[in-house]
Design a protein around this motif. Structure first.
Motif, short mmCIF file in Angstrom:
data_model
loop_
_atom_site.label_atom_id
_atom_site.label_comp_id
_atom_site.label_asym_id
_atom_site.label_seq_id
_atom_site.Cartn_x
_atom_site.Cartn_y
_atom_site.Cartn_z
N ALA A 1 30.72 -39.53 6.35
CA ALA A 1 32.07 -39.87 6.79
C ALA A 1 32.07 -40.43 8.21
O ALA A 1 32.59 -41.52 8.47
N ASN B 1 42.77 -49.31 7.72
CA ASN B 1 42.31 -48.16 6.92
C ASN B 1 42.23 -48.51 5.44
O ASN B 1 41.26 -48.15 4.75
N ARG B 2 43.25 -49.20 4.93
CA ARG B 2 43.26 -49.59 3.51
C ARG B 2 42.11 -50.55 3.22
O ARG B 2 41.45 -50.43 2.18
N PHE C 1 38.70 -48.39 3.28
CA PHE C 1 38.49 -47.43 2.20
C PHE C 1 38.55 -48.07 0.81
O PHE C 1 37.86 -47.63 -0.11
N SER C 2 39.36 -49.11 0.64
CA SER C 2 39.55 -49.70 -0.69
C SER C 2 38.65 -50.90 -0.97
O SER C 2 38.34 -51.18 -2.13
N LEU D 1 34.29 -49.99 1.84
CA LEU D 1 33.48 -48.80 1.54
C LEU D 1 32.85 -48.83 0.15
O LEU D 1 31.69 -48.44 -0.01
#
Length: 273
Positions: free
Chosen positions: A83, A177-178, A181-182, A185
């Protein structure tokens, strides 16, 4: 061409033998009596398979207790490393800020610090913080020593991802962030797998820090179990061998499950585009 192929097969066969020999030796060692072990015959089959050595390893060596502790400590270390490492690597590699390269260099320098040189300072600090002889006294240094290689591998990979992907997501209204992570990542599975293995194996087998920071039996990890069979006058060598076999099984299992992605993870990002 045939000669080259034969030489390649010969080399691979030699490598196979050198890799399998220690495992075979340990397996036979774990099924012998003390007398058979001490009288030699490294690869000689035991006269009678001593399965009782595994019973002793599990029940006399506190195997289940130490296994639970190792799984917990290794699992938390892996989750925190993946993480923190992925988010820090993304910030270093993709955000336009002047300290990005300096921060990456700082993590790389962290890879050069010997573990042994930190033991005494950490004991002093942990004692003042009253966290010595606890899980946290192992988790903090384990995560700290795992992060540099994780950041190095992941930052290299993130730098190879075309920026057009993030620009398209931004146009569609996705936040940072979107996007991370989407979109980003999910692309990092190969390097994340490599980081997982490079973190799992040393954390699972680590002994020096565990022996320095932990004194309570209920908090000890798998490497401590070997000493359960070492007495003042006698040593149960067969049970030690059985314990080592049981302690090695999780590492071997994880390695075989993830080994196919190691090479992909190590070269991920090496070529741009």
């Amino acid at each position: 061409m045939n000669i080259k192929r034969k030489l390649m097969w010969l080399l691979l066969s030699v490598l196979l033998v050198t890799q399998l020999y220690p495992l075979l030796w340990l397996l036979l060692y774990s099924l012998k009596t003390n007398e058979e072990i001490l009288t030699g015959g490294i690869l000689r089959l035991p006269k009678v398979f001593q399965w009782s050595n595994y019973h002793d390893a599990i029940f006399s060596g506190n195997y289940l207790q130490y296994l639970t502790n190792s799984i917990f400590i290794t699992g938390v270390t892996l989750v925190c490393t993946l993480a923190l490492g992925s988010m820090a690597s993304y910030a270093i590699a993709r955000f336009d800020w002047k300290w990005g390269n300096a921060m990456l260099l700082l993590f790389i320098i962290g890879m050069m610090i010997p573990l042994q040189s930190t033991l005494l300072p950490l004991v002093v600090v942990f004692k003042k913080l009253h966290i010595l002889d606890s899980y946290i006294s192992l988790l903090l240094p384990y995560i700290a020593f795992a992060l540099p290689i994780a950041v190095f591998i992941l930052a290299t990979f993130f730098k190879s991802i075309p920026r057009e992907m993030e620009e398209s997501a931004s146009i569609d209204g996705a936040s940072v962030n979107r996007t991370f992570f989407s979109i980003i990542l999910p692309l990092t599975v190969p390097p994340l797998t490599t980081v997982t293995i490079l973190t799992f194996i040393p954390t699972w087998n680590e002994y020096i820090m565990a022996a320095t920071f932990i004194s309570t039996d209920s908090l000890k990890t798998l490497p401590f179990g070997v000493y359960s069979f070492v007495g003042k006058y006698t040593t149960n060598f067969g049970a030690i061998g059985a314990y080592l076999v049981l302690a090695s099984l999780p590492v071997i299992l994880v390695y075989f499950l993830l080994s196919e992605k190691i090479a992909k993870g190590m070269v991920a990002g090496a070529v741009k585009g």
